[in-house]
Design a protein around this motif. Structure first.
Motif, PDB file in Angstrom:
ATOM      1  N   ASP A 219      57.845 -24.773   8.949  1.00  0.00           N
ATOM      2  CA  ASP A 219      57.213 -24.462   7.671  1.00  0.00           C
ATOM      3  C   ASP A 219      56.191 -23.361   7.900  1.00  0.00           C
ATOM      4  O   ASP A 219      55.266 -23.527   8.704  1.00  0.00           O
ATOM      5  CB  ASP A 219      56.533 -25.701   7.085  1.00  0.00           C
ATOM      6  N   GLU A 220      56.356 -22.250   7.208  1.00  0.00           N
ATOM      7  CA  GLU A 220      55.423 -21.130   7.318  1.00  0.00           C
ATOM      8  C   GLU A 220      54.742 -20.918   5.976  1.00  0.00           C
ATOM      9  O   GLU A 220      55.337 -21.125   4.912  1.00  0.00           O
ATOM     10  CB  GLU A 220      56.155 -19.858   7.747  1.00  0.00           C
ATOM     11  N   VAL A 221      53.480 -20.515   6.059  1.00  0.00           N
ATOM     12  CA  VAL A 221      52.703 -20.332   4.836  1.00  0.00           C
ATOM     13  C   VAL A 221      51.929 -19.032   4.925  1.00  0.00           C
ATOM     14  O   VAL A 221      51.706 -18.484   6.003  1.00  0.00           O
ATOM     15  CB  VAL A 221      51.720 -21.508   4.613  1.00  0.00           C
ATOM     16  N   LYS A 222      51.535 -18.545   3.765  1.00  0.00           N
ATOM     17  CA  LYS A 222      50.526 -17.503   3.655  1.00  0.00           C
ATOM     18  C   LYS A 222      49.292 -18.147   3.045  1.00  0.00           C
ATOM     19  O   LYS A 222      49.396 -18.917   2.091  1.00  0.00           O
ATOM     20  CB  LYS A 222      51.011 -16.346   2.777  1.00  0.00           C
ATOM     21  N   ALA A 223      48.123 -17.831   3.620  1.00  0.00           N
ATOM     22  CA  ALA A 223      46.897 -18.461   3.164  1.00  0.00           C
ATOM     23  C   ALA A 223      45.870 -17.408   2.794  1.00  0.00           C
ATOM     24  O   ALA A 223      45.865 -16.292   3.339  1.00  0.00           O
ATOM     25  CB  ALA A 223      46.342 -19.383   4.248  1.00  0.00           C
ATOM     26  N   GLU A 224      44.997 -17.773   1.872  1.00  0.00           N
ATOM     27  CA  GLU A 224      43.846 -16.967   1.510  1.00  0.00           C
ATOM     28  C   GLU A 224      42.602 -17.816   1.760  1.00  0.00           C
ATOM     29  O   GLU A 224      42.580 -18.999   1.407  1.00  0.00           O
ATOM     30  CB  GLU A 224      43.927 -16.550   0.041  1.00  0.00           C
ATOM     31  N   TYR A 225      41.601 -17.244   2.409  1.00  0.00           N
ATOM     32  CA  TYR A 225      40.439 -18.060   2.758  1.00  0.00           C
ATOM     33  C   TYR A 225      39.169 -17.239   2.572  1.00  0.00           C
ATOM     34  O   TYR A 225      39.154 -16.016   2.681  1.00  0.00           O
ATOM     35  CB  TYR A 225      40.538 -18.568   4.200  1.00  0.00           C
ATOM     36  N   LEU A 226      38.084 -17.955   2.259  1.00  0.00           N
ATOM     37  CA  LEU A 226      36.765 -17.322   2.201  1.00  0.00           C
ATOM     38  C   LEU A 226      35.952 -17.830   3.384  1.00  0.00           C
ATOM     39  O   LEU A 226      36.063 -18.996   3.785  1.00  0.00           O
ATOM     40  CB  LEU A 226      36.071 -17.593   0.866  1.00  0.00           C
ATOM     41  N   ARG A 227      35.129 -16.959   3.930  1.00  0.00           N
ATOM     42  CA  ARG A 227      34.325 -17.270   5.109  1.00  0.00           C
ATOM     43  C   ARG A 227      32.846 -17.072   4.749  1.00  0.00           C
ATOM     44  O   ARG A 227      32.432 -15.999   4.324  1.00  0.00           O
ATOM     45  CB  ARG A 227      34.717 -16.385   6.277  1.00  0.00           C
ATOM     46  N   LEU A 228      32.052 -18.131   4.928  1.00  0.00           N
ATOM     47  CA  LEU A 228      30.616 -18.061   4.674  1.00  0.00           C
ATOM     48  C   LEU A 228      29.886 -18.276   5.997  1.00  0.00           C
ATOM     49  O   LEU A 228      29.972 -19.367   6.581  1.00  0.00           O
ATOM     50  CB  LEU A 228      30.196 -19.119   3.649  1.00  0.00           C
ATOM     51  N   PRO A 229      29.139 -17.271   6.508  1.00  0.00           N
ATOM     52  CA  PRO A 229      28.428 -17.445   7.772  1.00  0.00           C
ATOM     53  C   PRO A 229      27.163 -18.286   7.595  1.00  0.00           C
ATOM     54  O   PRO A 229      26.624 -18.421   6.486  1.00  0.00           O
ATOM     55  CB  PRO A 229      28.096 -16.007   8.181  1.00  0.00           C
ATOM     56  N   VAL A 230      26.675 -18.815   8.708  1.00  0.00           N
ATOM     57  CA  VAL A 230      25.478 -19.652   8.707  1.00  0.00           C
ATOM     58  C   VAL A 230      24.216 -18.798   8.717  1.00  0.00           C
ATOM     59  O   VAL A 230      23.148 -19.262   8.304  1.00  0.00           O
ATOM     60  CB  VAL A 230      25.519 -20.616   9.922  1.00  0.00           C
ATOM     61  N   ALA A 231      24.311 -17.541   9.169  1.00  0.00           N
ATOM     62  CA  ALA A 231      23.136 -16.694   9.379  1.00  0.00           C
ATOM     63  C   ALA A 231      22.214 -16.609   8.161  1.00  0.00           C
ATOM     64  O   ALA A 231      20.980 -16.667   8.318  1.00  0.00           O
ATOM     65  CB  ALA A 231      23.589 -15.298   9.812  1.00  0.00           C
ATOM     66  N   PRO A 232      22.703 -16.478   6.906  1.00  0.00           N
ATOM     67  CA  PRO A 232      21.771 -16.368   5.767  1.00  0.00           C
ATOM     68  C   PRO A 232      20.884 -17.593   5.557  1.00  0.00           C
ATOM     69  O   PRO A 232      19.859 -17.504   4.883  1.00  0.00           O
ATOM     70  CB  PRO A 232      22.705 -16.168   4.570  1.00  0.00           C
ATOM     71  N   PHE A 233      21.246 -18.721   6.114  1.00  0.00           N
ATOM     72  CA  PHE A 233      20.479 -19.947   5.920  1.00  0.00           C
ATOM     73  C   PHE A 233      19.478 -20.196   7.042  1.00  0.00           C
ATOM     74  O   PHE A 233      18.726 -21.176   6.977  1.00  0.00           O
ATOM     75  CB  PHE A 233      21.432 -21.147   5.810  1.00  0.00           C
ATOM     76  N   LEU A 234      19.473 -19.351   8.087  1.00  0.00           N
ATOM     77  CA  LEU A 234      18.634 -19.625   9.256  1.00  0.00           C
ATOM     78  C   LEU A 234      17.141 -19.538   8.924  1.00  0.00           C
ATOM     79  O   LEU A 234      16.341 -20.343   9.423  1.00  0.00           O
ATOM     80  CB  LEU A 234      18.986 -18.650  10.387  1.00  0.00           C
ATOM     81  N   ALA A 794      20.659 -25.142   9.400  1.00  0.00           N
ATOM     82  CA  ALA A 794      21.335 -24.064   8.682  1.00  0.00           C
ATOM     83  C   ALA A 794      22.807 -24.381   8.472  1.00  0.00           C
ATOM     84  O   ALA A 794      23.380 -24.074   7.413  1.00  0.00           O
ATOM     85  CB  ALA A 794      21.178 -22.748   9.452  1.00  0.00           C
ATOM     86  N   ARG A 795      23.429 -25.031   9.445  1.00  0.00           N
ATOM     87  CA  ARG A 795      24.820 -25.432   9.277  1.00  0.00           C
ATOM     88  C   ARG A 795      24.944 -26.453   8.148  1.00  0.00           C
ATOM     89  O   ARG A 795      25.899 -26.424   7.360  1.00  0.00           O
ATOM     90  CB  ARG A 795      25.359 -26.018  10.577  1.00  0.00           C
ATOM     91  N   GLN A 796      23.970 -27.360   8.046  1.00  0.00           N
ATOM     92  CA  GLN A 796      24.001 -28.339   6.960  1.00  0.00           C
ATOM     93  C   GLN A 796      23.858 -27.655   5.597  1.00  0.00           C
ATOM     94  O   GLN A 796      24.563 -28.009   4.642  1.00  0.00           O
ATOM     95  CB  GLN A 796      22.873 -29.350   7.167  1.00  0.00           C
ATOM     96  N   PHE A 797      22.953 -26.657   5.506  1.00  0.00           N
ATOM     97  CA  PHE A 797      22.802 -25.921   4.251  1.00  0.00           C
ATOM     98  C   PHE A 797      24.092 -25.199   3.876  1.00  0.00           C
ATOM     99  O   PHE A 797      24.505 -25.182   2.712  1.00  0.00           O
ATOM    100  CB  PHE A 797      21.663 -24.909   4.370  1.00  0.00           C
ATOM    101  N   CYS A 798      24.740 -24.582   4.888  1.00  0.00           N
ATOM    102  CA  CYS A 798      25.985 -23.850   4.634  1.00  0.00           C
ATOM    103  C   CYS A 798      27.075 -24.801   4.140  1.00  0.00           C
ATOM    104  O   CYS A 798      27.824 -24.480   3.207  1.00  0.00           O
ATOM    105  CB  CYS A 798      26.420 -23.129   5.904  1.00  0.00           C
ATOM    106  N   ILE A 799      27.170 -25.976   4.751  1.00  0.00           N
ATOM    107  CA  ILE A 799      28.182 -26.952   4.341  1.00  0.00           C
ATOM    108  C   ILE A 799      27.914 -27.431   2.916  1.00  0.00           C
ATOM    109  O   ILE A 799      28.840 -27.580   2.107  1.00  0.00           O
ATOM    110  CB  ILE A 799      28.201 -28.126   5.342  1.00  0.00           C
ATOM    111  N   GLN A 800      26.636 -27.668   2.586  1.00  0.00           N
ATOM    112  CA  GLN A 800      26.297 -28.092   1.229  1.00  0.00           C
ATOM    113  C   GLN A 800      26.694 -27.030   0.206  1.00  0.00           C
ATOM    114  O   GLN A 800      27.225 -27.340  -0.871  1.00  0.00           O
ATOM    115  CB  GLN A 800      24.797 -28.379   1.135  1.00  0.00           C
ATOM    116  N   GLU A 801      26.442 -25.746   0.527  1.00  0.00           N
ATOM    117  CA  GLU A 801      26.809 -24.676  -0.388  1.00  0.00           C
ATOM    118  C   GLU A 801      28.323 -24.610  -0.562  1.00  0.00           C
ATOM    119  O   GLU A 801      28.833 -24.430  -1.680  1.00  0.00           O
ATOM    120  CB  GLU A 801      26.266 -23.357   0.132  1.00  0.00           C
ATOM    121  N   LEU A 802      29.070 -24.775   0.551  1.00  0.00           N
ATOM    122  CA  LEU A 802      30.534 -24.724   0.458  1.00  0.00           C
ATOM    123  C   LEU A 802      31.083 -25.910  -0.335  1.00  0.00           C
ATOM    124  O   LEU A 802      32.109 -25.790  -1.009  1.00  0.00           O
ATOM    125  CB  LEU A 802      31.153 -24.680   1.851  1.00  0.00           C
ATOM    126  N   LYS A 803      30.425 -27.045  -0.256  1.00  0.00           N
ATOM    127  CA  LYS A 803      30.877 -28.191  -1.061  1.00  0.00           C
ATOM    128  C   LYS A 803      30.741 -27.886  -2.548  1.00  0.00           C
ATOM    129  O   LYS A 803      31.605 -28.235  -3.350  1.00  0.00           O
ATOM    130  CB  LYS A 803      30.067 -29.435  -0.685  1.00  0.00           C
TER     131      LYS A 803
END
Length: 983
Positions: A219-234, A794-803
């Motif tokens: 099974d092959e797929v094409k995916a689209e993803y968004l990436r949010l770095p942790v740096a802005p929350f440091l 900062a990782r926790q803040f990033c995860i909260q924003e992504l949720k």
């Protein structure tokens, strides 16, 4: 009782006659039962297609033979060399549900057929009939013997195996019946095996090409993803963590000053410290070291020439098609012929100085032959240099191994020699401590002996006090008074006997023996040790416990130890004489003098006790009560006074303290022995040892092993310095180098084990200076802890924003939610992948596990590098349309420090999907190291479902068209009668 009137001979005759008659009845009954003379038992087992099988033939020959065949096949063993089973086996998925398996495996037909009402026997007979009709010949007895012999020996130990000549006897001993009784059945089994093999072989030959077998789909797929770095929350995370830390510190200070209660909130620095204190918060070890090199490129020049080996290499490679002449060689043929001719002539002159040279006709023939040969291949002299270069590359690792092993052996010899010397020194200290311990034990044993006498006396008198008879009153009869008098007299006699035998004879004798040390003949031991000392002094060579001769230092230490042991024995003798006889001290303080005086005191008390045998009852009772108190008190005081006078507690304590101090020094010395023995800086010239190793292997002291100048001579290095230094970075790839340099167990002066760098060389490391690593305190690493805590926050803040973004995607769709998220966070990246599968490395995605914050522990692997990313894509719920949060981690630090980790988090959706058929590759057709390969499994699945195998393993189909009449057994007949009567 009936044989009482008979003689012994008559009794034996009658007993033997009874046994014979009983045996005859037993045999007759058995035969009657088996042959059908009884009315209850049928004489026949059944009929098959008109042929009758009697009871004995069916059960004792056929069924017993099949059972023996099954048992023999179970001992077949494992591996390619196992003997072949007697009964045919086919790949089958079992018909029994409890043994079901997805993968077919070879099963004996006897295990597949049901045993109810002997169905497996009738199936076997049906196959025998089919094999006969097909023209399969029964094998000979020799084939049966060979098969049985091989299977019996397969499960036996090597010393239990037997030759085929003993087969009949071994079979009888092991199974309890004769092989000849089932030989005909075993012949039928081998015939059936040949018949079934022919059927299965024909079915295998008709199987389709295994390469066409589909093994599944990709099974092959094409995916689209968004990436949010942790740096802005440091920045926000750092400020929050610092505030919590300072609040926690202030609360602790206030609580310590009794100004506030204990702090309720947690300190993020303390949490990070507990998490990383044993892994990342260590002060790095610092070291200076030397490298002993045996590199292949340096050793290639030391490999000696071997023309014979080079010619053999040339001939073998020439036969393999190497050294073919190319176009350039053919154009330059004349010059090559001339050079080859000159090389041959030079070689002949070198081997024989009197060689006259080629004759004209020989020279012409040789040149013609060379021209013909060189037109096809290059000559030995042309490729000799290349061959030598190739051989040098092959031999250089062996030479390096020889050099390093020789040097390591020399260093180990030095270490063992140092260790033996230090152990000899330790033995001398042990002997000194042993002498003090013996004197201390000698005094303490005597004190314990005094105390044990006191305990025996107190115990005996307490027992007597409990046994005193009840006094008689004035109105008592004469008989009661007489009885009391007898009990009282017996009690006194027991006490007198106790003082005379237990104390005066046994306890005081043991006291004398303890003081005199009669359990060990000290004088004889002293003479033996003095004789051994003289013998050791007179010998030129002394051997140690391992049988190796001791060097001068070890020899002197051994003699010193013997002298120390003799001095200790003399001290023991002197102490024995002092304690027992008072020699060297006061005569009245000796044990012998005390015992003589103590015996007189015991005599006085014995007379006092015997004086109570006559007189007024009340007066005797009163006097006895007084003596029961006076005697143990007085005797105990005398014993304790003598104990403290002869062997005071202070003398024991002084020796005990002296022994404890020696023991502590000895323990500390023992802990240093291995460290000091392995210190090659002491009494050792490493350059000389390296020169000796080079001389042993290469014949030249200055070639081979090299010792470069010490690294870190200006400053001590850390491992980070090593991996960032251009000259030392290669040590990162040397297995064990980091562990040797950093671990505290390797101390200054230690030499490592042999270490290797693939395709480069072998190495030894020697430590010159070292500061081991240690765990830092929390106050020392506060700044680093704040950095780690801020990263986690900062990782926790990033995860909260992504949720929040994920919830918005589910509510409003991908495009609208992502557009609004990019307005709030411009650093968000939205990327698309090409067609990807679970085992394809996705460009620019470094998916990683995050069990700490996401409770997601699936990590990538070599075969599945993007496992977290792919798992989230596979688990997308249709109603969501977007994956769960996917972690992504980067760490470019060579030491992988956690504060250098850079985290991103992703959300992905599938934008296209397709299925690609996958078939077995060539590697899938090969057997794996764990058993059968996919090709074998697929083939056996096809065979297991074939019509032939299905017919063989299904009794109904196998017995189709066969008429069988089975006679009921005795039990079945009785059950039938019972059922009829019940009706």
């Amino acid at each position: 009782m009936a044989l009482d009137n008979y003689t012994r001979r008559q009794k034996i005759m009658i007993t033997a006659l009874i046994v014979v008659i009983a045996a005859m009845f037993t045999v007759t009954g058995s035969l009657t039962y088996m042959l059908g003379d009884s009315a209850k038992t049928p004489s026949k087992a059944g009929e098959m297609d008109g042929r009758e099988y009697n009871y004995v033939e069916f059960h004792q020959r056929i069924r017993q033979g099949l059972n023996a065949c099954t048992f023999l096949d179970y001992g077949q063993g494992q591996g390619d060399l196992k003997p072949r089973a007697i009964y045919p086996r086919v790949p089958a998925l079992t018909t029994q549900p409890q043994d079901a398996a997805e993968t077919p495996y070879e099963r004996s037909l006897l295990d597949v057929w049901p045993r109810y009402q002997d169905n497996y026997v009738w199936c076997h007979l049906a196959l025998v009939k089919r094999a006969e009709k097909a023209g399969v010949q029964r094998p000979s007895n020799q084939a049966v013997w060979s098969a049985v012999h091989a299977l019996m020996n397969a499960s036996a130990q090597e010393f239990d195996k037997f030759p085929i000549e003993k087969l009949y006897a071994q079979f009888q001993d092991r199974y309890g019946y004769e092989l000849s009784s089932i030989e005909s059945t075993l012949r039928d089994c081998l015939m059936v095996r040949s018949y079934v093999d022919s059927l299965v072989a024909g079915e295998r030959a008709r199987l389709a090409d295994i390469a066409r077998i589909a093994a599944g789909n990709n099974d092959e797929v094409k995916a689209e993803y968004l990436r949010l770095p942790v740096a802005p929350f440091l920045e926000k995370a750092r400020a929050e963590v610092e505030r919590e830390h300072h609040n926690a510190r202030a609360a602790r200070v206030a609580n310590g000053s009794s100004l506030a209660s204990a702090p309720a909130g947690a300190d993020p620095c303390s949490e990070m410290y507990e998490k990383h204190r044993f892994t990342e918060l260590n002060e790095d070890a610092r070291f200076e070291f030397e490298i002993i090199k045996a590199e292949y490129r340096d050793l290639e020049q030391l490999v000696p020439r071997n023309e014979k080996l080079e010619r053999l290499y040339y001939e073998s490679m020439k036969k393999a098609g190497e050294f073919k002449a190319d176009d350039a060689d053919k154009k330059n043929l004349d010059a090559r012929v001339e050079a080859e001719f000159n090389a041959i002539a030079t070689d002949k002159r070198a081997k024989d100085a009197a060689w006259p040279g080629f004759k004209p006709e020989e020279e012409k023939a040789l040149r013609d032959q060379l021209k013909k040969d060189l037109a096809e291949t290059r000559s030995f002299f042309e490729v000799q240099g290349d061959i030598y270069t190739a051989l040098r590359r092959d031999k250089a690792p062996l030479l390096a191994q020889a050099l390093i092993s020789t040097l390591k052996a020399r260093l180990d010899d030095v270490r063992e020699k140092n260790e033996k010397r230090l152990n000899a020194t330790s033995a001398l200290s042990e002997q000194r401590q042993r002498n003090v311990d013996t004197l201390r034990n000698q005094r303490n044993d005597l004190r314990v002996r005094f105390d044990s006498i006191v305990n025996v006396i107190n115990g005996q008198f307490a027992n007597v006090a409990a046994r005193i008879p009840t006094p008689t009153g004035a109105a008592s009869s004469d008989a009661d008074k007489k009885a009391w008098d007898i009990k009282f007299a017996n009690l006194i006699e027991d006490l007198v006997r106790f003082l005379d035998e237990d104390i005066a004879r046994e306890q005081l004798s043991t006291l004398n023996s303890t003081a005199q040390r009669t359990m060990q003949d000290l004088d004889r031991t002293l003479r033996d040790k003095e004789a051994r000392l003289e013998e050791q002094r007179s010998q030129k060579e002394i051997k140690g416990p391992d049988g190796e001769p001791l060097d001068e230092v070890q020899r002197k230490l051994e003699i010193d130890r013997l002298e120390m042991e003799i001095a200790g024995l003399k001290e023991q003798v002197a102490l024995r004489d002092l304690l027992f006889e008072g020699k060297g001290g006061k005569q009245e303080d000796s044990v012998r003098t005390f015992v003589d005086g103590f015996k007189k005191v015991l005599v006085g008390y014995k007379l006092s006790l015997r004086g109570l045998l006559l007189g007024d009852i009340d007066a005797r009772r009163f006097a006895f009560d007084e003596l029961l108190v006076e005697i143990p008190t007085a005797l105990g005081n005398k014993l304790r006074e003598a104990r403290d006078r002869i062997v005071s507690q202070q003398s024991v304590d002084d020796l005990d303290a002296q022994a404890a101090l020696m023991r502590a020094d000895l323990d500390a010395f023992r802990s240093r022995i291995k460290r000091e023995a392995s210190d090659t800086r002491r009494d050792l010239s490493l350059e000389k040892v390296i020169g000796d190793a080079n001389l042993d292997v290469t014949g030249e002291a200055g070639k081979g092993l090299k010792l470069p100048a010490g690294f870190g001579s200006v400053r001590l290095l850390t491992w980070r310095d090593v991996v960032t230094d251009a000259e030392l970075r290669w040590l990162e790839y040397v297995d064990g180098a980091k562990r040797f340099l950093e671990e505290p167990s390797y101390t200054e002066g230690s030499v490592s084990d042999v270490m290797g760098y693939p395709d480069r060389g072998l190495y030894l490391l020697r430590l010159i200076r070292k500061t081991p690593k240690y765990t830092k305190g929390e106050a020392e690493v506060t700044e680093r802890l704040l950095t780690l805590a801020a990263q986690q926050r900062a990782r926790q803040f990033c995860i909260q924003e992504l949720k929040l973004i994920r919830a918005d995607i589910i509510k409003r769709g991908w495009d609208a939610a992502v557009a609004d998220a990019k307005k709030r966070w411009p650093m968000i990246e939205v990327l698309k992948t090409d067609w990807i599968s679970a085992k394809v490395d996705i460009p620019d995605v470094q998916s990683e596990s995050d069990s700490e914050l996401l409770a997601f522990s699936s990590g990538p692997s070599t075969s599945d590098p993007d496992k977290p990313f792919m798992d989230r894509l596979k688990d997308i719920k249709p109603e969501d349309g977007v994956s769960e949060i996917v972690p992504e981690k980067f760490n470019k630090d060579p030491l992988k420090k956690p504060e250098e980790e850079r985290w991103n988090y992703l959300l992905a959706r599938v934008i296209d999907r397709r299925t690609v058929a996958r078939r077995l590759s060539e590697s899938d057709l090969e057997d794996s190291s764990f058993g059968r390969g996919p090709a074998d499994i697929a083939t056996e699945r096809r065979l297991a479902s074939s019509a032939i195998v299905m017919e063989l393993i299904t009794p109904k189909r196998l017995l189709e068209g066969v008429e069988i009449y089975r006679y009921p057994s005795t039990r079945e007949q009785e059950d039938e009668k019972d059922n009829s009567a019940g009706k």
